[in-house]
Enzyme design. Structure first.
Site, short mmCIF file in Angstrom:
data_model
loop_
_atom_site.label_atom_id
_atom_site.label_comp_id
_atom_site.label_asym_id
_atom_site.label_seq_id
_atom_site.Cartn_x
_atom_site.Cartn_y
_atom_site.Cartn_z
N HIS A 189 0.82 -1.21 0.00
CA HIS A 189 0.00 0.00 0.00
C HIS A 189 0.85 1.26 0.00
CE1 HIS A 189 -3.23 -2.73 1.66
NE2 HIS A 189 -3.73 -2.22 0.55
N ARG A 298 -4.86 -3.27 -17.69
CA ARG A 298 -4.84 -4.48 -16.85
C ARG A 298 -6.27 -4.71 -16.33
NH1 ARG A 298 0.65 -2.55 -15.05
NH2 ARG A 298 2.06 -4.32 -15.26
N GLU A 433 5.75 -12.90 -22.70
CA GLU A 433 6.31 -12.80 -21.34
C GLU A 433 6.82 -14.15 -20.85
OE1 GLU A 433 3.29 -11.15 -18.78
OE2 GLU A 433 1.68 -12.25 -19.77
N ASP A 457 7.38 -10.23 -16.26
CA ASP A 457 7.33 -11.70 -16.21
C ASP A 457 8.44 -12.33 -17.05
OD1 ASP A 457 5.29 -12.54 -14.44
OD2 ASP A 457 3.83 -11.63 -15.79
N CYS A 504 5.43 -3.41 -22.57
CA CYS A 504 4.54 -2.83 -21.56
C CYS A 504 4.96 -3.20 -20.14
CB CYS A 504 3.09 -3.23 -21.81
SG CYS A 504 2.81 -4.99 -21.70
C1 PEP Z 1 4.68 -7.92 -17.43
O1 PEP Z 1 4.70 -9.08 -17.03
O2 PEP Z 1 5.70 -7.30 -17.77
C2 PEP Z 1 3.41 -7.18 -17.50
C3 PEP Z 1 3.33 -6.01 -18.06
O3 PEP Z 1 2.32 -7.75 -16.93
P1 PEP Z 1 2.06 -7.83 -15.35
O4 PEP Z 1 3.10 -6.96 -14.67
O5 PEP Z 1 0.68 -7.34 -15.16
O6 PEP Z 1 2.24 -9.27 -15.08
MG MG Z 2 2.90 -10.22 -16.90
#
Ligand code: PEP
Ligand code: MG
Length: 578
Positions: A189, A298, A433, A457, A504
């Site tokens: 948080h 997301r 990813e 990821d 992203c």
């Molecule tokens: C990622 O894995 O880089 C991604 C953008 O997705 P998340 O962070 O939501 O897993």
């Molecule tokens: Mg991800």
């Protein structure tokens, strides 16, 4: 003067006195009461006052932080209406004759113990919320309600073992110069609040921060991840200069935020925002900071903020809001990415030993076609309000993409049968990813319109480091040449088949990574809104031909440190912008 290291979760520099925040002493004696009715009334009164305080916190948070962040207090108010909590306490008072504090604490502990047995980080986080709510009522019962929360009277750096949501909101925004806590990760948080306030914050600091005497002057540097205790005048001057320089840079970048990001030799890179909500504040803020579209919506955050599974209509409304907000600009909507560290309390999923390697993202959606189709139908309907695109997360294989596209086809046919108009074509892309998908990206490229690389990821799976484990923070580095080589491969695969490719993950908004990513040919970079103006400015200062060479060179280096050093050596200006 002493320097302490922490994990930076929010950038910025501030200098100010320490405010040591300790949670209240809520100890009390368990006793038998004579007048059970009166005790029950005393409890109900305390709940009422507590709810009033939560309502004030909610109102204040809406004004100062934003509606999404304020939702936590709404959830806390609802917890105070939970029949298990209220009836359980009533039974402790009326049937067992316990004092209200003891009756409530017993129910709270029982509740939390039950939740702790569920191996799920999302539910674990709710344990803190329930304790927070119960402690608020106990503080009222003990007459300490007015002392609860942080009472800062001058601009200060808050030092604490941890901060709960109610601690955070009781702070006047204008008086907070930074947070430094022992506990909490990048998704705590504290971290979320700090980022939304745009103030520096560190987590994972050593225990000794609790010994810093109140009022001691400290420098908190969210760029380097350090807390400097009792700095000498020279150090203060040095950091003041650094802070002013950073603020000047951010201000200058903001003035040009709406202009496109084109390199000196005319190569255009799109800069998009990562969003987790459909709130108009977030949408307008992103556009004001220069977002040219949404690179990652997301959608699971929309689900996570709700008490039950959102139905098609609710989802349709939320996706339409984002689509309308961005008009003709693209909005890449990622389908549900549940699993791993993101769990839905109302969706009963079987226990998994390694949830990050388990039924997550598209895997989960393909195993639950009704859940998936509900979302796909909502997206297809919302398409008419803007420029929506669909993106699947956690894709491993071609067969998964084919099946997901089949389901889009089924939804389209169903809607048509029901007489609902759907636009004839929608762009479909995937996140890359998983290392296996990156390696096979030349085959996957034939099946989709675009790729977006999830470096968060991709890094965790390539280097086998849990992204939520603070003790592996040094290893979990997306600048590792192993990760960069995969990114290069994916970009090359996409372009070979005339498809677009973006990033992203967090790397996409990292000033040091931007020259490399542009040089590797990424068409689009998507990031948190505050990172956009600087990212665009960096791109405008690059020479595409030069960074293409730089990007190839870093692929042959040994470590993330070497990669960063190479960027700084080649482009010294990045040091000022990062
Ligand atoms: C990622 O894995 O880089 C991604 C953008 O997705 P998340 O962070 O939501 O897993
Ligand atoms: Mg991800």
């Amino acid at each position: 003067m002493k320097t302490i290291k922490g994990i930076s979760v929010s950038r910025g520099i501030n200098i100010g006195p320490v405010y040591q925040f300790h949670h209240l002493d809520l100890s009390f004696e368990t006793r038998q009461v004579e007048d059970r009715e009166a005790e029950w009334q005393r409890f109900q009164d305390a709940v009422k006052v507590s709810k009033g305080r939560l309502q004030q916190m909610y109102d204040r948070a809406v004004k100062e932080i934003g509606t999404d962040e304020a939702m936590i207090f709404d959830a806390h108010m609802m917890m105070l209406e939970d029949p298990d909590l209220i009836d359980g306490t009533m039974s402790g008072i009326m049937d067992e004759g316990l004092n209200a504090e003891a009756a409530l604490l017993a129910v709270c502990e029982q509740y939390c113990d039950m939740l702790r047995e569920i191996e799920d980080k999302y539910i674990q986080a709710r344990v803190t919320d329930i304790q927070d709510v119960c402690n608020g009522v106990i503080a009222e019962l003990l007459g300490l309600g007015n002392d609860a929360g942080v009472r800062v009277t001058e601009p200060s750096v808050i030092i604490s073992r941890d901060l709960t949501p109610s601690d955070c909101v009781s702070i006047q925004k204008a008086l907070i110069e930074g947070f430094c806590t022992i506990e909490g990760g990048t998704t705590s948080h504290t971290a979320i609040l700090a980022r939304s306030l745009g103030i520096p914050a560190l987590v994972g600091a050593p225990d000794e921060i609790e010994d810093i005497p109140p009022e001691t002057i400290v420098i908190i540097d969210g760029y380097e991840g350090v807390l400097i205790i009792d700095p000498d005048p020279e150090t203060i001057k040095k950091y003041e200069r650094k802070r002013e320089a950073k603020l000047r840079i951010i201000g200058a970048a903001l003035e040009h935020a709406k202009e496109p990001a084109v390199t000196k030799d005319g190569h255009r890179v799109e800069t998009f925002v990562n969003l987790g909500s459909d709130s108009s504040e977030d949408i307008n803020d992103a556009i004001a900071r220069g977002a040219e579209g949404v690179g990652l919506l997301r959608t699971e955050f929309i689900y996570l903020n709700m008490e039950k599974m959102p139905d098609e209509e609710t989802q349709y409304e939320k996706y339409s809001n984002v689509a309308k907000g961005f008009g003709e600009s693209p909005v890449i909507l990622r389908t549900l990415d549940i699993g791993g560290d993101k769990q839905l309390p109302y969706l009963e999923l079987p226990y998994e030993m390694n949830p990050f390697l388990g039924v997550r993202g598209l895997r989960l959606c393909l195993k639950n076609p009704d859940l998936f189709k509900c979302q796909l139908r909502a997206v297809l309907r919302a398409c008419s309000h803007g420029n929506l695109r669909i993106m699947f997360p956690m894709v491993t294989k071609l067969s998964e993409i084919r099946r997901a596209k089949e389901l889009i086809g089924e939804c389209r046919a169903e809607l048509k049968k029901e007489g609902i108009e759907v636009i004839p074509y929608i762009h479909v892309g995937i996140m890359i990813e998983i290392p296996g998908a990156a390696i096979m990206s030349d085959l996957l490229a034939k099946e989709v319109e675009f790729f977006s690389i999830g470096t968060n990821d991709l890094t965790q799976y390539t280097l086998a480091v849990d992204r939520t484990n603070n003790s592996l923070a040094d290893l979990a580095n997306a600048f590792d040449p192993a990760v960069l080589r995969l990114i290069a491969r994916v970009a090359e695969s996409a372009h070979r088949y005339g498809k677009t490719v973006g990033v992203c993950g967090e790397l996409g908004g990292d000033p040091i990574a931007i020259p490399i990513l542009v040089g590797l040919g990424l068409d689009e970079l998507s990031m948190n809104a505050p990172a956009i103006p600087i990212a665009k400015q960096i791109i405008r200062g690059l020479n595409f031909e030069e960074v293409k060479k730089l990007a190839q060179e870093v692929l042959d280096l040994e470590s993330p440190a070497d990669v960063k050093a190479k960027v700084f050596n080649t482009l010294p200006v990045i040091a000022d912008l990062s």
